[in-house]
Design a protein around this motif. Structure first.
Motif: not given
Length: 512
Positions: A55-66, A68-75, A147-148
């Motif tokens: 389950f953790t590996l499935r999440i980490l595979r989405t980091l590349t696309t996620l 690109k969508k990270l902004t300060k309001p989202v975080l 955040l990193i």
């Protein structure tokens, strides 16, 4: 019978619907970036409760696309919803400089929320730790990882590196095996942040200690990640002896993801190329290219693999296939290397020096500068071979001019070395200062055909004699077969007699 079959089919359909409803309840449909982050936290809690790293590996595979969508309001929204009210950990993260200093270019944009959609806080309930009633440590590490990434994408490599180093200390203090997959990503981006600052060598003591600890704990994912980072650090600082000793003493884990294994092959191929082991480097690069991601997924990595493969192939004395330079992803990136290949193929020193001086900055950026310098000897050898075919006799001064060498004395040494290595068939007249090419004689004017014919006739005769000897039978072999048959018949008679005597004895006992 038909009614029973229909009832069974209805039961199966109902069970499948129930299972689908359960899966939907566990993994709801993601609508926004905030939903995706909170859904990942829920899945992390599931991975911790079931001790299933997939389950953790499935999440980490989405980091590349996620990322690109990270902004300060989202975080900010994700941090508010992820932590319980009054959580000190959440308040510390929100008040930290790593979050406050993020660029707020999207601050004024309103988040698109469906009017009929269920509020995020009601759809998702991030898992909490029973002991502290706070968010799970794995969830905290995941949010810190986001955040990193946000700071790295914003160009704040120094802040990201310091925050990542602080995160590694938290991971060490927690000492939880369910955090291993997340820890490998944190260490990877920690090294990336330090590399962008030119301080990757400062992490070598930490990476060495982490690799040893991961090896003792059988954490193969973290061990493979840190090992690749160490080799990359050594290669960047030209510490080839340290890299060779590390590779010789450490066994790369086998049960790791394909990305880490491909990186290891690439770094090991670079090390072998520096050590003049071009055959091993070529094999490793070909294997890495076969296992690398698709061209559209990681075009930069695929390009650097082919760049090193072209140079290593040239160093082995082979001209690369022309179709490599026609691929859409590689066509533009391999233009400098195509010029080098053309110069090596025809032995044109002028073209080689021109291409090298024109694209020297590109070769330095690719770290292939010193390998391409070694190709100069191959260009000289090819040019000498062309000169000996074109001229029966030529002065060393003219050879020096054609090869663009420094002096006539250096030219004499280079020609003598080529003659000794068998590259060209010529002689040097030191008194006259010229090179005399030997005229190739017709092979049928020598005794070479006769010697070759005799060798082949001898091979055929030897094969015939060995075949005849193999078909011969040993002397008196038929007599031994007759004797063994007579012994067998004698044994059969003895067995039959013993059986008859035992039957007679049995009859006597029955009578008693």
């Amino acid at each position: 019978m038909s009614t029973e079959v229909s009832k069974e089919s209805e039961k199966k359909e109902e069970e499948s619907k129930i299972e689908e409803d359960k899966e939907k309840a566990v993994e709801p449909v993601v609508q926004t970036v905030e939903d995706e982050i909170l859904a990942h936290l829920v899945m992390i809690g599931r991975a911790v409760s079931t001790t299933e790293p997939r389950f953790t590996l499935r999440i980490l595979r989405t980091l590349t696309t996620l990322r690109k969508k990270l902004t300060k309001p989202v975080l900010r929204f994700a941090l508010d919803q992820a932590f319980p009210k009054g959580s000190k950990t959440g308040q510390t993260l929100i008040a930290s400089s790593i979050f406050q200093d993020l660029p707020s270019k999207d601050e004024g944009e309103s988040m698109e929320v469906d009017a009929d959609a269920t509020p995020v806080s009601k759809k998702y309930s991030p898992p909490t730790d029973g002991a502290t009633s706070d968010l799970l440590p794995e969830g905290v590490v995941y949010l810190r990882l986001l955040l990193i990434l946000a700071n790295l994408d914003a160009g704040k490599s120094k802040e990201a590196g310091e925050f990542a180093l602080e995160t590694t200390e938290l991971i060490t203090q927690a000492n939880r095996r369910t955090m291993d997959q997340l820890a490998s990503k944190v260490y990877f981006y920690l090294a990336r942040a330090y590399e962008l600052q030119g301080r990757l060598t400062e992490l070598q003591p930490l990476l060495l200690a982490t690799r040893q600890t991961a090896s003792l704990r059988k954490d193969e994912t973290l061990e493979a990640t840190v090992l690749n980072l160490l080799i990359r650090s050594y290669l960047a600082q030209h510490q080839y002896d340290q890299a060779d000793r590390l590779v010789a003493r450490v066994t790369f884990p086998t049960n790791v993801n394909q990305a880490q294994s491909v990186r290891y092959m690439f770094y090991l191929a670079r090390l072998r190329a520096v050590q003049l082991n071009y055959a091993s480097a070529s094999t490793l690069l070909n294997n890495a290219i076969r296992r690398a991601p698709k061209d559209e997924v990681a075009p930069g990595f695929v390009q650097i693999l082919h760049k090193y493969l072209i140079v290593v192939t040239l160093l082995t004395g082979v001209i690369p296939d022309r179709t490599i330079f026609r691929k859409p992803v590689l066509k533009q990136a391999l233009v400098p290397y195509f010029q080098i290949v053309q110069a090596v193929r025809v032995g044109d020193m002028t073209a080689f020096q021109k291409a090298f001086s024109t694209y020297e900055s590109t070769f330095n950026a690719d770290s292939t500068h010193f390998l391409i310098l070694r190709l100069r000897h191959f260009v000289i050898k090819t040019a000498l071979r062309s000169i000996t075919l074109a001229y029966s006799r030529i002065s060393l001064a003219d050879v020096c001019v054609k090869l663009h060498l420094d002096s006539e004395e250096d030219t004499e040494y280079i020609v003598a070395k080529a003659i000794k290595d068998g590259v060209i068939d010529a002689t040097i007249d030191h008194a006259g200062g010229y090179m005399q090419s030997r005229i190739a004689k017709d092979v049928y004017e020598t005794d070479a055909p006769q010697l070759e014919f005799n060798r082949r006739v001898g091979t055929c005769t030897q094969l015939y004699n060995e075949t005849v000897r193999a078909m011969r039978y040993p002397p008196n072999a038929h007599r031994r077969e007759l004797e063994s048959a007579a012994d067998a018949r004698e044994r059969d008679r003895e067995y039959a007699q013993l059986v008859q005597e035992s039957e007679d004895a049995g009859d006597d006992l029955d009578d008693l």
